[in-house]
Write a protein that holds these residues in place. Sequence first.
Motif, PDB file in Angstrom:
ATOM      1  N   PRO A  29      11.978   6.402  -3.359  1.00 18.95           N
ATOM      2  CA  PRO A  29      11.145   5.442  -2.608  1.00 18.95           C
ATOM      3  C   PRO A  29      11.807   4.926  -1.329  1.00 18.95           C
ATOM      4  O   PRO A  29      11.124   4.655  -0.339  1.00 18.95           O
ATOM      5  N   PHE A  30      13.126   4.811  -1.335  1.00 18.13           N
ATOM      6  CA  PHE A  30      13.825   4.397  -0.119  1.00 18.13           C
ATOM      7  C   PHE A  30      13.672   5.463   0.972  1.00 18.13           C
ATOM      8  O   PHE A  30      13.532   5.145   2.152  1.00 18.13           O
ATOM      9  N   MET A  31      13.666   6.720   0.556  1.00 14.94           N
ATOM     10  CA  MET A  31      13.465   7.804   1.521  1.00 14.94           C
ATOM     11  C   MET A  31      12.018   7.813   2.012  1.00 14.94           C
ATOM     12  O   MET A  31      11.761   8.081   3.189  1.00 14.94           O
ATOM     13  N   TYR A  32      11.081   7.522   1.125  1.00 17.51           N
ATOM     14  CA  TYR A  32       9.673   7.492   1.518  1.00 17.51           C
ATOM     15  C   TYR A  32       9.425   6.436   2.586  1.00 17.51           C
ATOM     16  O   TYR A  32       8.603   6.632   3.490  1.00 17.51           O
ATOM     17  N   ARG A  33      10.101   5.314   2.484  1.00 16.04           N
ATOM     18  CA  ARG A  33       9.913   4.237   3.465  1.00 16.04           C
ATOM     19  C   ARG A  33      10.391   4.649   4.857  1.00 16.04           C
ATOM     20  O   ARG A  33       9.953   4.095   5.848  1.00 16.04           O
ATOM     21  N   GLN A  34      11.281   5.624   4.942  1.00 12.10           N
ATOM     22  CA  GLN A  34      11.770   6.083   6.238  1.00 12.10           C
ATOM     23  C   GLN A  34      10.739   6.924   6.986  1.00 12.10           C
ATOM     24  O   GLN A  34      10.917   7.239   8.151  1.00 12.10           O
ATOM     25  N   ARG A  35       9.662   7.282   6.320  1.00  8.44           N
ATOM     26  CA  ARG A  35       8.611   8.129   6.914  1.00  8.44           C
ATOM     27  C   ARG A  35       7.927   7.459   8.103  1.00  8.44           C
ATOM     28  O   ARG A  35       7.515   8.127   9.053  1.00  8.44           O
ATOM     29  N   ALA A  36       7.806   6.153   8.073  1.00  7.94           N
ATOM     30  CA  ALA A  36       7.048   5.423   9.095  1.00  7.94           C
ATOM     31  C   ALA A  36       7.565   5.725  10.501  1.00  7.94           C
ATOM     32  O   ALA A  36       8.752   5.605  10.792  1.00  7.94           O
ATOM     33  N   ALA A 116       4.551  -0.880   2.018  1.00  4.27           N
ATOM     34  CA  ALA A 116       5.590  -1.759   1.465  1.00  4.27           C
ATOM     35  C   ALA A 116       5.214  -2.267   0.078  1.00  4.27           C
ATOM     36  O   ALA A 116       6.089  -2.412  -0.781  1.00  4.27           O
ATOM     37  N   TRP A 117       3.925  -2.520  -0.181  1.00  2.05           N
ATOM     38  CA  TRP A 117       3.516  -3.025  -1.494  1.00  2.05           C
ATOM     39  C   TRP A 117       3.815  -1.990  -2.582  1.00  2.05           C
ATOM     40  O   TRP A 117       4.182  -2.360  -3.691  1.00  2.05           O
ATOM     41  N   ARG A 118       3.645  -0.701  -2.261  1.00  2.49           N
ATOM     42  CA  ARG A 118       3.943   0.344  -3.251  1.00  2.49           C
ATOM     43  C   ARG A 118       5.446   0.395  -3.526  1.00  2.49           C
ATOM     44  O   ARG A 118       5.873   0.500  -4.673  1.00  2.49           O
ATOM     45  N   PHE A 119       6.219   0.307  -2.466  1.00  6.33           N
ATOM     46  CA  PHE A 119       7.676   0.278  -2.607  1.00  6.33           C
ATOM     47  C   PHE A 119       8.096  -0.908  -3.471  1.00  6.33           C
ATOM     48  O   PHE A 119       8.939  -0.777  -4.367  1.00  6.33           O
TER      49      PHE A 119
END
Length: 170
Positions: A29-36, A116-119
């Motif tokens: 999930p930390f990697m997914y947040r870098q997608r933005a 962010a809510w999913r994270f």
Amino acid sequence: MLDDWLSVVVKAIHIGAIAFWSAGLIALPFMYRQRAGLEDRALYRLHAFTRRLYVGVVSPAAFLAIGSGTVLIFLQGTYEAWFSAKLALVAVLAGIHIFSGLMVLKLFEPDGRYPAWRFAMVVPGTLLVISSILVLVLGKPVLTMPSEMAAFFAPGALSKMAGGLIGGWI
């Protein structure tokens, strides 16, 4: 003596696999947040790295953890209530794993995003499941089940329940 040695080796594999599986499920999930905001080459590199982590590390670790855990069931014959609760939590962890893989597929589409809510739900949820498994395994608490469930989880219960369905096979 051979059974003891085999148990130790399988348990070591099991613990190592769980460590990699858990760490991967927390890291993704930390990697997914870098997608933005990423585009072109940077987006491609993040996608390639995320896929490689999921397919090359996290998924094989999950397979090894579940496989070695299954072998340990047969080697150690654990049939207690805490163990049934642990297996239910492992099923939840496998579900988190599957949804994480689906996220890898969807996130890197042109309009993909990881809110962010999913994270904020996934990371604490994953940590809660992993922590609960550790509490059950290390603490081995005495849990009581309703008699109906206890009968369902008793050794040999499946053959009693399915005996009429399967007929002479059992």
